[in-house]
Design a protein around this motif. Sequence first.
Motif, mmCIF file in Angstrom:
data_model
loop_
_atom_site.group_PDB
_atom_site.id
_atom_site.type_symbol
_atom_site.label_atom_id
_atom_site.label_comp_id
_atom_site.label_asym_id
_atom_site.label_seq_id
_atom_site.Cartn_x
_atom_site.Cartn_y
_atom_site.Cartn_z
ATOM 1 N N GLU A 86 0.811 -1.401 0.062
ATOM 2 C CA GLU A 86 0.107 -0.007 -0.011
ATOM 3 C C GLU A 86 1.046 1.234 0.012
ATOM 4 O OE1 GLU A 86 -3.112 2.298 2.995
ATOM 5 O OE2 GLU A 86 -3.007 0.300 2.937
ATOM 6 N N ALA A 87 1.870 1.310 0.741
ATOM 7 C CA ALA A 87 2.762 2.487 0.825
ATOM 8 C C ALA A 87 3.670 2.810 -0.241
ATOM 9 C CB ALA A 87 4.051 2.224 1.814
ATOM 10 N N HIS A 90 1.107 4.386 -2.851
ATOM 11 C CA HIS A 90 0.722 5.659 -2.622
ATOM 12 C C HIS A 90 1.858 6.525 -2.898
ATOM 13 C CE1 HIS A 90 -3.300 5.244 -1.022
ATOM 14 N NE2 HIS A 90 -2.927 4.384 -0.487
ATOM 15 N N TRP A 91 3.041 6.101 -2.509
ATOM 16 C CA TRP A 91 4.489 6.609 -2.819
ATOM 17 C C TRP A 91 4.736 6.923 -4.093
ATOM 18 C CZ3 TRP A 91 9.978 4.817 -3.114
ATOM 19 C CH2 TRP A 91 10.734 5.952 -2.836
ATOM 20 N N CYS A 101 4.430 7.508 3.922
ATOM 21 C CA CYS A 101 3.294 6.460 3.121
ATOM 22 C C CYS A 101 3.224 5.144 3.956
ATOM 23 C CB CYS A 101 3.769 6.303 1.849
ATOM 24 S SG CYS A 101 3.738 7.761 0.763
ATOM 25 N N LEU A 102 4.434 4.584 4.403
ATOM 26 C CA LEU A 102 4.476 3.267 5.151
ATOM 27 C C LEU A 102 3.796 3.838 6.692
ATOM 28 C CD1 LEU A 102 5.073 0.383 5.363
ATOM 29 C CD2 LEU A 102 7.193 1.067 6.210
ATOM 30 N N ALA A 105 0.056 3.661 6.042
ATOM 31 C CA ALA A 105 -0.458 2.483 5.676
ATOM 32 C C ALA A 105 -0.463 1.492 6.979
ATOM 33 C CB ALA A 105 0.359 1.614 4.570
ATOM 34 N N ARG A 106 0.551 1.421 7.674
ATOM 35 C CA ARG A 106 0.713 0.546 8.906
ATOM 36 C C ARG A 106 -0.396 0.858 10.011
ATOM 37 N NH1 ARG A 106 1.315 -3.921 11.145
ATOM 38 N NH2 ARG A 106 2.360 -4.051 12.993
#
Length: 131
Positions: A86-87, A90-91, A101-102, A105-106
């Motif tokens: 996911e990150a 988006h990144w 971003c991470l 997502a996390r």
Amino acid sequence: MLGLDTNVLVRFLVRDHEAQFERARRLIKREVGAREKVLVSLPVLLETEWVLRSRYGLHKQQIVNAVSGLLDAAEIELEDEPAIEEALYHWKDSAADFADCLIGARHRRLGCRATATFDATAVKVPGLVAG
């Protein structure tokens, strides 16, 4: 299970020091041969992204490709792979940092409805809001 430190992972990815690359490759091969997992934790992944960008001057797409390759590698396990995927998603199209971003997502995977930040660039990432 054996965890990799950033310096081992970076040498494995960039292959700029042949002897250390070979040691990293053999280490991973040995663990896999013994049916052991090789883990890359989230802190190691974040530090690796930073080293690839700041020390090696890799461009975002090169880093996306490297992390995607790790996600595809059967012999290496990454902590919370769905959050990493996911990150990356988006990144790749964002001006925000990979770390932001991470983190977003996390946090979503941990059940947070949003992540508050004071970073004006990061608030453009879905799930991050102005604090």
